[in-house]
Write a protein that holds these residues in place. Structure first.
Motif, mmCIF file in Angstrom:
data_model
loop_
_atom_site.group_PDB
_atom_site.id
_atom_site.type_symbol
_atom_site.label_atom_id
_atom_site.label_comp_id
_atom_site.label_asym_id
_atom_site.label_seq_id
_atom_site.Cartn_x
_atom_site.Cartn_y
_atom_site.Cartn_z
ATOM 1 N N MET A 593 59.120 -11.111 32.578
ATOM 2 C CA MET A 593 59.870 -11.160 31.649
ATOM 3 C C MET A 593 60.979 -12.362 31.876
ATOM 4 N N CYS A 595 63.471 -12.735 33.658
ATOM 5 C CA CYS A 595 64.889 -12.479 33.599
ATOM 6 C C CYS A 595 65.474 -13.166 34.907
ATOM 7 N N LEU A 597 66.241 -12.306 37.589
ATOM 8 C CA LEU A 597 67.145 -11.635 38.587
ATOM 9 C C LEU A 597 66.337 -11.652 39.999
ATOM 10 N N GLN A 600 67.703 -14.839 42.214
ATOM 11 C CA GLN A 600 69.018 -14.398 42.910
ATOM 12 C C GLN A 600 68.774 -13.746 44.198
ATOM 13 N N ILE A 601 67.870 -12.640 43.968
ATOM 14 C CA ILE A 601 67.951 -11.635 44.928
ATOM 15 C C ILE A 601 67.133 -12.398 46.281
ATOM 16 N N PHE A 640 62.698 -5.103 43.733
ATOM 17 C CA PHE A 640 63.662 -5.151 42.492
ATOM 18 C C PHE A 640 63.207 -5.343 41.089
ATOM 19 N N LYS A 642 61.669 -5.019 37.748
ATOM 20 C CA LYS A 642 61.784 -3.831 37.105
ATOM 21 C C LYS A 642 60.141 -3.861 36.145
ATOM 22 N N LYS A 644 57.519 -4.612 37.533
ATOM 23 C CA LYS A 644 56.510 -4.449 38.712
ATOM 24 C C LYS A 644 55.404 -5.733 38.316
ATOM 25 N N GLU B 93 70.341 -12.799 30.774
ATOM 26 C CA GLU B 93 68.868 -12.338 31.488
ATOM 27 C C GLU B 93 67.973 -13.384 30.854
ATOM 28 N N TYR B 176 63.551 -4.404 27.826
ATOM 29 C CA TYR B 176 62.692 -5.353 27.023
ATOM 30 C C TYR B 176 61.247 -5.691 27.908
ATOM 31 N N CYS B 177 61.215 -4.960 28.828
ATOM 32 C CA CYS B 177 59.911 -5.370 29.646
ATOM 33 C C CYS B 177 58.723 -5.068 28.760
ATOM 34 N N THR B 181 57.311 0.352 34.431
ATOM 35 C CA THR B 181 56.888 0.930 35.521
ATOM 36 C C THR B 181 56.053 2.248 35.143
ATOM 37 N N HIS B 209 67.386 0.878 37.310
ATOM 38 C CA HIS B 209 66.922 -0.409 36.584
ATOM 39 C C HIS B 209 68.114 -1.148 35.775
ATOM 40 N N ARG B 213 73.364 -3.745 35.013
ATOM 41 C CA ARG B 213 72.968 -4.645 34.061
ATOM 42 C C ARG B 213 73.511 -3.783 32.681
ATOM 43 N N CYS B 257 73.773 -10.153 38.096
ATOM 44 C CA CYS B 257 73.652 -8.758 38.257
ATOM 45 C C CYS B 257 73.993 -8.371 39.669
ATOM 46 N N MET B 259 73.630 -6.128 41.506
ATOM 47 C CA MET B 259 72.559 -5.543 42.370
ATOM 48 C C MET B 259 71.533 -6.727 42.928
ATOM 49 N N SER B 260 71.512 -8.037 42.439
ATOM 50 C CA SER B 260 70.514 -8.870 42.974
ATOM 51 C C SER B 260 71.322 -9.983 43.607
#
Lengths: 666, 272
Positions: A593, A595, A597, A600-601, A640, A642, A644, B93, B176-177, B181, B209, B213, B257, B259-260
């Motif tokens: 997507m 994003c 993120l 960064q990670i 990380f 989301k 996958k 994002e 928005y994915c 999963t 997730h 965020r 974020c 977490m990242s």
């Protein structure tokens, strides 16, 4: 349909004595998909490997599980054997039934069962393995050496003489580093400048070396073989092409009372200056924070006198971008600053100086032309106290380590002082004498026995000034703690060698790890002493830990050898165990997507953006893109993501899931 | 109970459509049984139907990236605080670009503000009240006061009602994915059918997730047909992250974020 071969190794007694290898092999043969299963004494031996190769041919194996030791040692062995038999090496996996089983459990049924479980999970994984091809990345055969002290000089010359281009970056106006400040060097007492300056000149004249002084690393990205480095060339405020280095500007500059960094504050310099007469390049820079014109807007005396019109007040910092295949870090060390030693009166009493200041006093080119004169009144001191371990080996001060060079240079200082002031007496307060090195112990013995340095084993408890003398109080622990009081004329502190102030930020710019003292960390303390954890970045000299000249030079040559070794290939081969963003061709589709993120990670800055376009060339989506040259296959992004959308080659979600399910569904 | 029509909102909306500044207005309209519902207006006349009152709490930001909406042209969106935070977070994002939407900010009274740039929205939010709803705060306090065992029992009991309809996911502006999963079956991470373990796995995964965020709009909980207070899970995580790193989401297009990202001075008290 998968056709898996299972090979159980006894590892002599290592596995065989604890695990019933025969029954593990027999049970494994019954697993779905396993077409061949055998146990053998030593799978890694030639006959053992032949068993695997033969079975691949005979049973048309699509996957191999070698159940033996840790993959760390023998995975390459078995993968190579598979490749020789025509099976893609990444279809071979190892189940570790030695470290993970036989070595940590008693002999028994449960142990054998665990060994079988480990085999079973790997069989499930291998069923999902697919062929992978090694990644090839090109190598740019230019090295960047950061730091122009003796280590950086040595590394640069070695690499350049090996036929490769070198860019040497030094932040001071001249190369030379600390070694150029030293008077004479232990254990031979040869003149430091005399042996260093020819090397400095060689750097300047070498056709393979580009020298950027008064420059610093701004930022770095890229990866081994392909680094992109931005270098800030600070404004020297002179046109180097026009400047002839005549030095007229320096003599005319009206701002003359700036403590000279090179002389460690024992002499002054002007605002436009060359740090020392043998500087390379021997051309001045304007220190803008002290320059009258830059501070008040009026002066320009240097410009008036410059015979070639080389002064450039309007010059600005320039950022240049260079590409390189390897980086050598040789940023050296600093000595602990004044505020650190209030108990020794450093900064308070003029005649308490650091070892580096003593070097300048003893140097023929120093502020006293090599005569030992104390800073306060220029008197020749009759008694000098040297205090070893000033800050070092002192956990209370936050420096637990030994600075390593101090024992030797303190002995040298005592000796030099005695050689120059025959009637003087040197006293040395020490904790231990650490003189491990070729001719080192002989050297300290000579200081004590031939030159009469009085060594007192104990620490200084109190130091104060009285009647222009420095009263040094301590205890002699070899005489049962007998109090000692010395009326000294000068005190020299063997101050701790510490990492450079900005070493942490430099390490972060380069993604190199560092220890709690901010010295850069080697990849392995014994077997990879000049490598860092970042492939393609090497260490030389005292930026890693306190080192003396021979050690720094040895490390520099070691780092240079690694660089030359790297440059001997036109391209690098890397394990294809890297993360990939899913994409289906064509029309290109990805569930990513965008994003960002994961960008960064990623701890290796391996993820970038990629635009997906339709047939008309219009951007329909921006997604993440993983650079396989940079990716280390850690899998952080995989966990990380989301949606996958990322998977790790060789350790895909599907493979790991199959493995886990095999354990659960016993 | 009829919705209080706002001349101001309707006029602005009509004006925007007339000038072809936007081709679509996403807002609220009167629904059935006294409820409001999302309204999508693309002709000037229909802008009369737009309304805004205290019932209009839904976060509309989730419509901004839905294909069937984006194909209608540039939108203006009637935005409460929640929606605005959703827009900002989506931009952070990289799911929205600046100046591709117009927000009609309506938090209080008749005062509709037309915000054309993300920067204007950030400015607007900087003066806004970002507190949780009172009843959410009360339940959260109650849950925080429970022992771990009681809390686990509470959630297990709540999750037993989950029917895996994924309304929470559809309502969330940050889900928005295009591939979730739960929709992956190679391997099948989370079982499709509603089951005790699977339900819990889904909600834990959804909360994780959203960690770092979540903009704390509570839309997921409001959408839940089983009335499970599932919005408290990501909100609780947001609270935790605020405590650890001091960061608030949905207020700056440049926010990351937690977490990242890693900062050398990050607290690491969770490592023991």
């Amino acid at each position: 349909m998968a056709r898996i071969g299972v090979f159980i190794c006894h590892c002599g007694e290592n596995i065989g004595a604890t695990v019933d290898c025969f029954s593990v092999a027999a049970e494994a043969a019954k697993l779905p998909g396993v077409v061949y299963s055998v146990d053998y004494k030593y799978m890694c031996s030639d006959p053992g490997q032949s068993k695997i190769k033969d079975a691949i041919h005979e049973h048309k194996l699509t996957g191999v599980v070698v159940s033996a030791c840790s993959p760390r040692m023998h995975e390459p062995t078995f993968r190579k054997a598979c490749a020789e038999a025509g099976l893609n090496p990444y279809r071979c996996e190892m189940a570790n039934i030695r470290e993970h089983c036989s070595w940590v459990h008693e002999k028994g049924e449960a142990t054998t069962k665990k060994a079988f479980d480990l085999v079973r999970t790997l069989v499930e994984k291998v069923k999902n393995n697919h062929s992978l091809e090694p990644i090839k990345v090109p190598v740019n055969k230019t090295a960047i050496v950061i730091g122009g002290g003796v280590a950086g000089i040595q590394a640069s010359l070695d690499i350049a003489n090996g036929g490769h281009k070198v860019i040497l970056v030094e932040r001071e106006p001249s190369i030379g580093g600390h070694m150029s400040q030293l008077s004479e060097t232990f254990p031979t007492l040869d003149c430091s400048q005399c042996i260093l300056t020819p090397r400095m000149v060689e750097i300047a004249q070498h056709p393979n070396i580009t020298l950027y002084t008064y420059s610093e690393l701004e930022s770095m990205d890229g990866f081994i073989g392909n680094f992109n480095v931005r270098i800030r060339r600070k404004a020297k405020s002179i046109d180097e092409k026009l400047c002839t280095g005549c030095g007229l500007c320096c003599t005319k500059c009206p701002t003359k009372k700036i403590p000279s960094e090179f002389e460690q504050g024992l002499a002054n310099r002007t605002a436009i200056y060359v740090p020392f007469p043998q500087a390379v390049p021997n051309k001045p820079v304007i220190d803008r924070t002290n320059c009258r014109y830059f501070q008040t807007g009026k002066c320009k005396v240097c410009q008036k006198f410059c015979p070639t019109g080389a002064i450039r007040f309007e010059q600005e910092d320039e950022i240049i971008e260079v590409k390189a295949g390897a980086i050598v870090l040789a940023t050296g060390f600093e000595v602990k600053d004044a505020g650190f030693f209030p108990e020794y009166g450093y900064g308070k009493y003029k005649d308490v100086i650091t070892g580096l200041q003593f070097e300048r006093l003893a140097s023929a080119s120093g502020p006293t032309q090599g005569e030992i004169r104390r800073p306060s009144d220029g008197k020749i001191p009759e008694k000098v106290v040297f205090i070893a371990c000033a800050g070092s080996r002192d956990p209370a001060k936050g420096i637990s380590y030994c600075s390593k060079i101090c024992c030797m240079y303190t002995a040298k200082h005592a000796m030099l002082y005695k050689h120059k002031v025959h009637e003087g007496t040197p006293y040395v307060f020490y904790m231990d004498i650490r003189a491990a090195g070729k001719n080192y112990d002989e050297f300290t013995r000579r200081a004590i026995e031939e030159d009469g340095a009085k060594y007192i084993r104990g620490r200084v408890s109190n130091l104060y000034e009285k009647d222009r003398k420095l009263i040094v109080r301590g205890a002699d622990t070899l005489l049962g703690g007998k109090p000692v009081e010395i009326e000294a004329d000068m005190v020299v502190l063997a101050t701790a060698a510490v990492s450079c102030k900005d070493s942490e930020s430099l390490a972060q710019k380069l993604h190199v790890s560092y220890d709690s003292y901010h010295f850069f960390a080697e990849a392995h303390p014994k077997l990879k002493p000049v490598e860092t954890n970042t492939a393609g970045i090497f260490l030389a000299g005292a930026c890693q830990a306190p080192k003396d000249i021979p050690e720094s030079v040895a490390a520099a040559s070691g780092a240079a050898a690694k660089v030359i070794g790297l440059f001997s290939n036109n391209e690098l081969t890397r394990e294809p165990v890297v993360a990939k963003i899913n994409q289906t061709p064509p029309p290109v589709f990805s569930t990513c997507m965008g994003c960002e993120l994961c960008m960064q990670i990623c701890p290796y800055q391996a993820i970038d953006k990629e635009e997906i376009k339709n047939r008309n060339g219009e951007v329909i989506k921006t997604i993440a893109k993983i650079n396989p040259g940079l990716c280390q296959g850690c899998g952080t992004c995989v966990a990380f993501c989301k949606s996958k959308s990322i998977d790790l080659e060789g350790y895909s979600n599907k493979q790991i899931y199959a493995e886990v399910m095999a354990v659960i569904n016993d | 109970m009829g919705g209080r029509k706002m001349g101001n909102l309707n006029e602005i909306a009509a004006h925007l459509l007339q000038n072809d500044d936007v081709q679509l207005i996403i807002g609220y309209g009167e629904g059935s049984a006294g409820r409001v519902r999302p309204l999508f207006v693309s002709n000037k006349k229909a802008t009369e139907k737009l309304l805004f009152d205290s019932r209009c709490t839904q976060n509309l930001a989730s419509y901004l990236y839905k294909k069937e909406i984006t194909c209608l042209g540039k939108p203006a969106i009637v935005a409460n605080i929640r929606t605005l935070r959703g827009i900002i977070r989506l931009a952070a994002e990289h799911q929205l670009e600046d100046e591709t939407i117009i927000a009609l900010a309506v938090s209080t009274g008749d005062d509709v503000k037309e915000l054309r740039r993300l920067e204007d929205m950030e400015q607007y939010l900087s003066e806004a009240d970002l507190q949780l709803k009172k009843e959410d705060k009360a339940l959260l306090d109650k849950l925080n006061a429970m022992t771990i065992a009681d809390r686990w029992a509470f959630w297990q009991q709540e999750m037993a009602h989950c029917i895996k309809c994924y309304a929470c996911r559809q309502a969330c502006p940050l889900c928005y994915c295009t591939q979730c999963t739960v929709e992956i079956n190679q391997p099948q991470w989370i079982p499709v059918a509603s089951s005790k373990l699977g339900n819990m796995e889904w909600h834990i995964m959804r909360s994780m997730h959203l960690a770092g965020r979540c903009i704390e709009c509570g839309q997921c909980g409001e959408a839940c047909p089983a009335n499970i207070p599932i919005h408290l899970l990501p909100i609780r995580l947001a609270e935790e992250i605020r405590e650890l790193y001091g960061s608030v989401t949905g207020i700056s297009k440049r926010e990351s974020c937690e977490m990242s990202s890693f900062q050398p001075d990050d607290k690491e008290k969770f490592i023991t």
